[in-house]
Design an enzyme around this catalytic site. Structure first.
Site, PDB file in Angstrom:
ATOM      1  N   ASN A  82       0.805  -1.217   0.000  1.00  0.00           N
ATOM      2  CA  ASN A  82       0.000   0.000   0.000  1.00  0.00           C
ATOM      3  C   ASN A  82       0.838   1.266   0.000  1.00  0.00           C
ATOM      4  OD1 ASN A  82       1.005  -0.389   2.574  1.00  0.00           O
ATOM      5  ND2 ASN A  82      -0.833   0.303   3.613  1.00  0.00           N
TER       6      ASN A  82
ATOM      7  N   LYS B 250       3.667   3.853  -7.698  1.00  0.00           N
ATOM      8  CA  LYS B 250       3.653   2.596  -6.936  1.00  0.00           C
ATOM      9  C   LYS B 250       4.965   1.822  -7.123  1.00  0.00           C
ATOM     10  CE  LYS B 250       0.598   1.163  -4.994  1.00  0.00           C
ATOM     11  NZ  LYS B 250       0.226   1.332  -3.554  1.00  0.00           N
TER      12      LYS B 250
ATOM     13  N   HIS C 273      -5.824   5.924   9.607  1.00  0.00           N
ATOM     14  CA  HIS C 273      -4.658   6.268   8.785  1.00  0.00           C
ATOM     15  C   HIS C 273      -4.949   6.176   7.299  1.00  0.00           C
ATOM     16  CE1 HIS C 273      -4.217   2.027   7.960  1.00  0.00           C
ATOM     17  NE2 HIS C 273      -3.031   2.155   7.407  1.00  0.00           N
TER      18      HIS C 273
ATOM     19  N   ALA D 150      -8.123   4.592   4.087  1.00  0.00           N
ATOM     20  CA  ALA D 150      -9.457   4.085   3.774  1.00  0.00           C
ATOM     21  C   ALA D 150      -9.684   2.690   4.353  1.00  0.00           C
ATOM     22  CB  ALA D 150      -9.673   4.066   2.254  1.00  0.00           C
TER      23      ALA D 150
ATOM     24  N   SER E   2      -8.018  12.187  -0.667  1.00  0.00           N
ATOM     25  CA  SER E   2      -7.401  11.987   0.634  1.00  0.00           C
ATOM     26  C   SER E   2      -7.732  13.231   1.446  1.00  0.00           C
ATOM     27  CB  SER E   2      -5.885  11.811   0.510  1.00  0.00           C
ATOM     28  OG  SER E   2      -5.566  10.593  -0.140  1.00  0.00           O
TER      29      SER E   2
END
Length: 380
Positions: A131, A360, A282, A284, A265
């Site tokens: 993540n 990512k 912290h 979703a 966010s």
């Protein structure tokens, strides 16, 4: 009202889950909270609205005990989210995505001009998997103008959000404990806390290094973090150990609560008290396992859709499987998580952001399936 169930027999701690009836919390996560509550010395378990099952302990929980349990913090000690202001003359997501540095490739320790905690150089300046991410985002809505102004932010401004931890250092610390004591308590609390504090400092340094790398690559000036909050840690508070696993300190500070690469966010002002473990959510929080997200995602989404989940945004990810595992649909609704925090008086939203470029893992030929075993976290 909070979703609370309390056992008063003296053999189990109280458990409070700060989620509304409209919010879905997995049974396995509730069960993990109950198992943690039954540990020796446990006083209280607070579940955040992003609560979901983790390895051995729930993610999205603040757990207070008279006993220090390293496994309640987990292996990614020091994982957190930092926010850095960014100033750019032109905003072209495609061109900016192409200029992002390879955050899978470590920096040379000799190029780091400050002390490296614990002397740990492996993975220095890298984002990791799972993540974790580095995201150039745009401020979409300012909800508390006075508080946002303290950070010199207004609608349309850009920020870099970096979510990463201590990479292999935290894992080494936890393994040194579990190989001898398993899930039992720390025998030498001072030694564990010293190593833990090194990992927390390392995680913060790592986020700063990545922010500097991104700023240099996209032609922006380097800046100091306006927010840098760790959500995997333990602190000594009022003579007890407050363990946080996927829960951010929310006692008077601003915290960035991450949504997904296809949603908002939120920067929030935290004002959580003791019943919430002085903590807020912290992120979703996952609603699907990685296997489910991969299976369902392949039936529902194309790779191109996942690379551009929002109009005007780009995802940099050379790992196709990770694209599906981290699809926005694999996560809970961030608006619902924030709504629960507000409803329970734990936080006030300051501003929201939307992704422009989310990194990512590098888009390099032949690297789309490498280093898969190094993924960390289940949270975003």
């Amino acid at each position: 009202m909070s979703d609370q169930h309390t056992v008063v027999s003296g053999t189990r701690a109280s458990v409070t889950i700060f989620a509304s009836p409209q919010s879905w919390i997995e049974f396995d996560a509730r069960e993990q909270c109950d198992r943690v509550a039954a540990l020796d010395g446990m006083v209280h378990v607070a579940g955040m609205p992003d609560l979901h099952p983790g390895k051995g302990a729930p993610i999205g929980a603040a757990m207070t005990s008279s006993v220090l349990y390293p496994f309640l913090v987990g292996s990614d000690i020091g994982c957190g989210i930092a926010v850095f202001p960014v100033r750019l003359r032109r905003l072209d997501p495609e061109k900016l995505a192409a200029r992002f540095p390879d955050l899978d490739r470590p920096v040379d320790p000799e190029d780091v001009d400050e002390e490296i905690p614990a002397g740990w150089t492996e993975g220095l300046g890298t984002v990791g998997r799972g993540n974790h991410f580095a995201e150039l985002a745009r401020v979409d809505s300012v909800l508390e103008p006075e508080r946002a102004a303290r950070h010199d932010l207004t609608s349309g401004d850009l920020v870099l959000i970096v979510h990463s931890g201590s990479r292999g250092l935290g894992e080494r610390i936890l393994r040194a404990h579990t190989e001898v004591h398993g899930a039992g308590p720390a025998v030498d609390c001072a030694a564990y806390l010293a190593a833990h504090d090194d990992a927390v400092r390392w995680g913060s340094l790592n986020r700063r290094l990545m922010a500097a790398r991104v700023a240099d690559a996209i032609g922006a000036e380097r800046s100091a973090a306006i927010v840098d909050v760790c959500h995997n840690s333990v602190e000594v508070r009022d003579g007890r150990y407050l363990h946080r696993k996927g829960a951010a300190p929310g006692d008077g500070r601003d915290v960035l609560i991450a949504g997904t690469r296809g949603t908002h966010s939120y920067l929030v002002a935290g004002h959580a008290g003791p019943e919430a473990g002085y903590s807020v959510a912290h992120g979703a929080g996952r609603k699907m396992s990685r296997a489910d997200a991969l299976r369902r995602g392949k039936a529902k989404h194309t790779v191109e859709e996942l690379r551009r989940p929002l109009k005007g945004s780009v995802v940099v990810c050379g790992d196709r499987q990770l694209l599906f595992e981290e699809a926005p649909t694999a996560y809970k609704r961030i608006d619902r998580v924030i709504g629960d925090l507000v409803e329970h008086g734990l936080a006030t939203p300051v501003l929201s952001t939307l992704p422009v470029v989310t990194y990512k893992t590098a888009e390099l030929g032949g690297r789309s399936s490498t280093k898969r075993a190094s993924r960390a976290g289940r949270g975003r």
